[in-house]
Design a protein around this motif. Structure first.
Motif, short mmCIF file in Angstrom:
data_model
loop_
_atom_site.label_atom_id
_atom_site.label_comp_id
_atom_site.label_asym_id
_atom_site.label_seq_id
_atom_site.Cartn_x
_atom_site.Cartn_y
_atom_site.Cartn_z
N SER A 1 0.86 -1.28 -0.08
CA SER A 1 0.00 -0.04 0.25
C SER A 1 0.94 1.32 -0.09
O SER A 1 0.30 2.25 -0.18
CB SER A 1 -1.02 0.08 1.18
OG SER A 1 -0.51 0.49 2.50
N SER B 1 -5.21 1.82 -9.34
CA SER B 1 -5.84 1.88 -7.84
C SER B 1 -7.16 1.10 -7.88
O SER B 1 -7.60 0.66 -6.84
CB SER B 1 -6.36 3.41 -7.49
OG SER B 1 -7.43 3.94 -8.62
N ASP B 2 -7.43 0.51 -9.05
CA ASP B 2 -8.70 -0.52 -8.96
C ASP B 2 -8.47 -1.90 -8.81
O ASP B 2 -9.10 -2.81 -8.41
CB ASP B 2 -9.62 -0.35 -10.47
CG ASP B 2 -10.17 0.78 -10.62
OD1 ASP B 2 -10.54 1.65 -9.58
OD2 ASP B 2 -10.47 1.49 -11.87
N ALA C 1 -4.78 -3.39 -6.91
CA ALA C 1 -3.62 -3.13 -6.49
C ALA C 1 -2.67 -4.21 -6.61
O ALA C 1 -1.44 -3.72 -6.73
CB ALA C 1 -3.80 -3.10 -4.85
N LEU D 1 -7.46 0.10 -4.07
CA LEU D 1 -6.49 0.86 -3.30
C LEU D 1 -7.12 2.27 -3.01
O LEU D 1 -7.16 2.95 -4.13
CB LEU D 1 -5.07 0.86 -3.77
CG LEU D 1 -4.18 1.98 -3.18
CD1 LEU D 1 -4.10 1.21 -1.77
CD2 LEU D 1 -2.98 2.15 -3.95
N PRO E 1 -6.68 6.18 -1.58
CA PRO E 1 -5.57 6.81 -1.14
C PRO E 1 -5.52 7.18 0.21
O PRO E 1 -6.56 6.76 0.84
CB PRO E 1 -5.92 8.29 -2.09
CG PRO E 1 -7.58 8.11 -2.23
CD PRO E 1 -7.81 6.74 -2.36
N ALA F 1 -4.11 3.12 1.44
CA ALA F 1 -2.67 3.55 1.30
C ALA F 1 -2.17 3.94 2.70
O ALA F 1 -2.58 4.53 3.32
CB ALA F 1 -2.73 4.48 0.33
#
Length: 205
Positions: free
Chosen positions: A99, A106-107, A109, A126, A128, A154
């Motif tokens: 992370s 981001s869809d 990881a 993932l 932010p 993250a």
């Protein structure tokens, strides 16, 4: 109730013993009717005893000697689904390391390497970095959990939900193991393809 309190404590102690949390990190909750049983703030999960547990009400008030985990908002929001009975949030090493990377997607990881991970998790989103305990984090997590059982935060860790402690823990374990494989393989692994994953979904649906 007494039986579920014992299960709750066993899960907390197991998470710490297996290295999924350290210090006072991580938190767990169970749904009991209109209330949650949740871990207290600032306590090592391995040291929690029955007298330390907190009952959290839907309005954010609580009963107990201490204070609920600062992530109580995130936990409450995850119970928007009737099938969710358990929420586990941990800071396991490989997942947290993942992370912290500058990930391109981001869809999803990380690549899907094993059948178990494909079935239990699939494409792991993932989110932010957001301040732990914040309304913003609770809202964003709830929007993801509305449609799936896990999310990677993250620079923070894993959140997983389930209809039972075993199911939620299975998701945590699959994410941590797949993250470990991610680093071992160092980009050289062959992930499962779409057809292979589709065959699994048909077999286990």
């Amino acid at each position: 109730m007494e039986e579920w309190t014992s299960v709750f404590l066993d899960l907390c102690h197991d998470l710490q013993r297996r290295g999924f949390v350290s210090g006072s990190g991580g938190n767990v909750s169970f749904r009991f009717g209109d209330r949650l049983l949740i871990t207290p703030s600032g306590r090592n999960l391995g040291a929690i005893r029955e007298r330390d547990l907190i009952f959290l009400n839907r309005d954010g008030s609580w009963e107990g000697e201490g204070r609920p985990s600062k992530e109580w908002r995130m936990h409450l929001r995850c119970y928007c689904r009737d099938d969710v009975s358990v929420v586990i949030h941990v800071h396991s090493s490989y997942a947290v390391a993942l992370s912290c990377l500058d990930l391109p997607d981001s869809d999803c990881a990380m690549a899907v390497y094993t059948p178990g991970y494909a079935i239990q998790v699939g494409n792991l989103p993932l989110l932010p970095y957001m301040v732990p305990g914040s309304e913003e984090l609770a809202d964003r997590v709830a929007s993801v959990i509305d449609g799936r059982n896990s999310v990677l935060l993250a620079n923070h860790g894993i959140l997983a939900v389930g209809s039972s402690p075993e199911r939620a823990l299975n998701v945590v374990e699959e994410i941590e193991e797949n993250a470990r494989l991610h680093f071992i393989l160092d980009g050289r692994g062959r992930p499962l393809g779409e057809e292979e994953r589709k065959a699994l979904s048909l077999l286990y649906r």
